[in-house]
Design a protein around this motif. Structure first.
Motif, PDB file in Angstrom:
ATOM      1  N   ASN A 195      -8.291  -1.500  -7.220  1.00 60.20           N
ATOM      2  CA  ASN A 195      -7.151  -1.927  -6.467  1.00 60.20           C
ATOM      3  C   ASN A 195      -6.495  -3.130  -7.129  1.00 60.20           C
ATOM      4  O   ASN A 195      -7.064  -4.181  -6.902  1.00 60.20           O
ATOM      5  CB  ASN A 195      -7.129  -2.066  -5.208  1.00 60.20           C
ATOM      6  CG  ASN A 195      -7.512  -0.557  -4.390  1.00 60.20           C
ATOM      7  OD1 ASN A 195      -6.984   0.312  -4.858  1.00 60.20           O
ATOM      8  ND2 ASN A 195      -8.374  -0.581  -3.466  1.00 60.20           N
ATOM      9  N   SER A 196      -5.595  -3.485  -7.582  1.00 61.40           N
ATOM     10  CA  SER A 196      -5.017  -4.629  -8.243  1.00 61.40           C
ATOM     11  C   SER A 196      -4.830  -5.638  -7.112  1.00 61.40           C
ATOM     12  O   SER A 196      -4.325  -5.236  -6.001  1.00 61.40           O
ATOM     13  CB  SER A 196      -3.810  -4.405  -9.072  1.00 61.40           C
ATOM     14  OG  SER A 196      -3.963  -3.601 -10.043  1.00 61.40           O
ATOM     15  N   ARG A 240      -2.382   8.842  -7.898  1.00 63.61           N
ATOM     16  CA  ARG A 240      -2.807   7.587  -7.779  1.00 63.61           C
ATOM     17  C   ARG A 240      -1.867   6.440  -7.058  1.00 63.61           C
ATOM     18  O   ARG A 240      -2.332   5.454  -6.465  1.00 63.61           O
ATOM     19  CB  ARG A 240      -3.285   6.749  -9.215  1.00 63.61           C
ATOM     20  CG  ARG A 240      -3.921   5.580  -9.300  1.00 63.61           C
ATOM     21  CD  ARG A 240      -5.100   5.527  -8.722  1.00 63.61           C
ATOM     22  NE  ARG A 240      -5.600   4.229  -8.491  1.00 63.61           N
ATOM     23  CZ  ARG A 240      -6.435   3.600  -7.654  1.00 63.61           C
ATOM     24  NH1 ARG A 240      -6.676   4.240  -6.637  1.00 63.61           N
ATOM     25  NH2 ARG A 240      -6.868   2.528  -7.663  1.00 63.61           N
ATOM     26  N   LEU A 244      -2.786   4.427  -3.611  1.00 62.23           N
ATOM     27  CA  LEU A 244      -2.763   2.897  -3.489  1.00 62.23           C
ATOM     28  C   LEU A 244      -1.602   2.557  -2.251  1.00 62.23           C
ATOM     29  O   LEU A 244      -1.983   1.602  -1.607  1.00 62.23           O
ATOM     30  CB  LEU A 244      -2.149   2.237  -4.794  1.00 62.23           C
ATOM     31  CG  LEU A 244      -2.912   2.275  -5.909  1.00 62.23           C
ATOM     32  CD1 LEU A 244      -2.344   2.204  -7.367  1.00 62.23           C
ATOM     33  CD2 LEU A 244      -4.164   1.284  -5.555  1.00 62.23           C
ATOM     34  N   HIS A 247      -3.626   2.804   0.662  1.00 63.62           N
ATOM     35  CA  HIS A 247      -4.399   1.838   0.779  1.00 63.62           C
ATOM     36  C   HIS A 247      -4.033   0.661   1.412  1.00 63.62           C
ATOM     37  O   HIS A 247      -4.592   0.091   2.339  1.00 63.62           O
ATOM     38  CB  HIS A 247      -5.175   1.588  -0.476  1.00 63.62           C
ATOM     39  CG  HIS A 247      -5.756   0.165  -0.334  1.00 63.62           C
ATOM     40  ND1 HIS A 247      -7.240   0.000  -0.243  1.00 63.62           N
ATOM     41  CD2 HIS A 247      -5.467  -1.024  -0.983  1.00 63.62           C
ATOM     42  CE1 HIS A 247      -7.501  -1.204  -0.268  1.00 63.62           C
ATOM     43  NE2 HIS A 247      -6.603  -1.831  -0.859  1.00 63.62           N
ATOM     44  N   HIS A 248      -2.715   0.385   1.147  1.00 63.51           N
ATOM     45  CA  HIS A 248      -2.012  -0.994   1.364  1.00 63.51           C
ATOM     46  C   HIS A 248      -1.402  -0.562   3.054  1.00 63.51           C
ATOM     47  O   HIS A 248      -1.555  -1.763   3.752  1.00 63.51           O
ATOM     48  CB  HIS A 248      -1.018  -1.371   0.565  1.00 63.51           C
ATOM     49  CG  HIS A 248      -1.627  -2.062  -0.714  1.00 63.51           C
ATOM     50  ND1 HIS A 248      -2.425  -3.379  -0.753  1.00 63.51           N
ATOM     51  CD2 HIS A 248      -1.687  -1.617  -1.878  1.00 63.51           C
ATOM     52  CE1 HIS A 248      -2.761  -3.472  -1.888  1.00 63.51           C
ATOM     53  NE2 HIS A 248      -2.337  -2.498  -2.716  1.00 63.51           N
ATOM     54  N   THR A 273     -14.148  -4.433  -1.496  1.00 61.09           N
ATOM     55  CA  THR A 273     -15.000  -3.474  -2.316  1.00 61.09           C
ATOM     56  C   THR A 273     -16.420  -3.987  -2.495  1.00 61.09           C
ATOM     57  O   THR A 273     -17.435  -3.134  -2.626  1.00 61.09           O
ATOM     58  CB  THR A 273     -14.185  -3.360  -3.917  1.00 61.09           C
ATOM     59  OG1 THR A 273     -12.987  -3.152  -3.372  1.00 61.09           O
ATOM     60  CG2 THR A 273     -14.803  -2.495  -4.727  1.00 61.09           C
TER      61      THR A 273
END
Ligand SMILES: [Zn+2]
Length: 300
Positions: A195-196, A240, A244, A247-248, A273
């Motif tokens: 995750n950036s 993907r 993401l 996730h956010h 993480t």
């Protein structure tokens, strides 16, 4: 993948070593054009080893540095750190989004530290955060020779490579879409498993999470092979980007469940993480600033 791999006709990936013990390498890409010249995406870290790795790949293609016509990147040292050396060796044009160039200049001047009192940071953890704020992210990045805007086509004879402005990770982050070959150069916008971080280009007027989610929606609609700035190429771009996004949004809900906590207290209760205790210096600063961004983000 070896250090060098041909991805598609005229498109090659190079694993460029990264110092620092985090991710082991960044991925640079070399694109050949119809005039026998090369275009570099993300030259890599500011080390002799990194630049040599990239220029060795140029040599493998039967080219010399002088054949490099352009260099596109975002401001982080693991992507842009080698830009000055590659530009000096080649005379190629350094290209960035205008917002990225502004952000790089702002960071180079030094940005004010966040309000650690308001974040509730314990006194013994403040020195490492202040040191992380002061460390230059993109030291030595020259001003671009030209700026790119959303929707532009790169000047690559024989290919249609379109610019997508995807802010969030940094203010002027770009993805590049080779429309004929079906390739999406994704930089740090979408990585296959990592995750950036978001908001890693200094302060912005817009909320980086809102920006990032908007960009994910656009990139997720593209078909083709994703070529990220780390890890490995992957095909499941729609899945993907959806993961993401979720996730956010989940993280924003977790943060919203602590309406009275300080940023420090909220962040400590979230899952990270490598675990909360593994965070220090820059990674701790990034975790806290992203928690603050989530607190300020109003989910759609
Ligand atoms: Zn980055």
């Amino acid at each position: 993948m070896d250090r060098f791999e041909t991805i598609a006709e005229g498109v090659h990936a190079v694993r460029v070593p990264m110092p620092g013990g985090g991710l082991p390498y960044s991925l640079a890409y070399l694109i050949e054009d119809d005039d026998g010249r090369l275009h570099v995406i993300d030259p890599g870290s500011p080390t002799d080893d990194a630049t040599r790795t990239l220029l060795d790949a140029v040599d493998v293609l039967g080219c010399t540095p002088r054949d490099i016509a352009s260099i596109v990147t975002h401001l982080h040292a693991d992507h842009a750190g080698g830009a000055a050396a590659v530009r000096a060796a080649s005379g190629g044009a350094l290209l960035m989004h205008a917002r990225e160039a502004e952000a790089a200049a702002t960071l180079a001047r030094g940005v004010p530290a966040p309000d650690l009192d308001a974040w509730g940071v314990p006194a013994d953890r403040r020195p490492e955060l202040l040191a992380a704020v002061a460390s230059p992210v993109a030291a030595g990045l020259p001003a671009p020779d030209a700026v790119l805007a959303d929707g532009d086509l790169l000047d690559i004879p024989g290919r249609r490579v379109r610019v997508l402005w995807t802010p969030g990770h940094t203010p002027g982050h770009l993805c590049l879409h080779d429309e004929d070959a079906g390739l999406v150069f994704a930089g740090d916008h979408v990585l296959p498993t990592v995750n950036s971080g978001l908001g890693l280009g200094g302060p912005t007027a817009a909320n980086p999470i809102a920006d990032y989610l908007a960009g994910l929606g656009r990139v997720g609609e593209l078909d083709g092979l994703a070529l990220p700035g780390h890890e490995h190429p992957f095909t499941e771009l729609a899945e993907r980007t959806a993961a993401l996004r979720e996730h956010h949004l989940r993280r924003s809900r977790e943060v919203a469940a602590h309406p009275d906590g300080t940023v420090w207290e909220i962040a400590r209760d979230l899952t990270w993480t490598g675990g909360w205790d593994s965070l220090s210096g820059f990674t701790l600063l990034s975790a806290l600033s992203q928690t603050a961004q989530h607190r300020d983000f109003v989910a759609p």
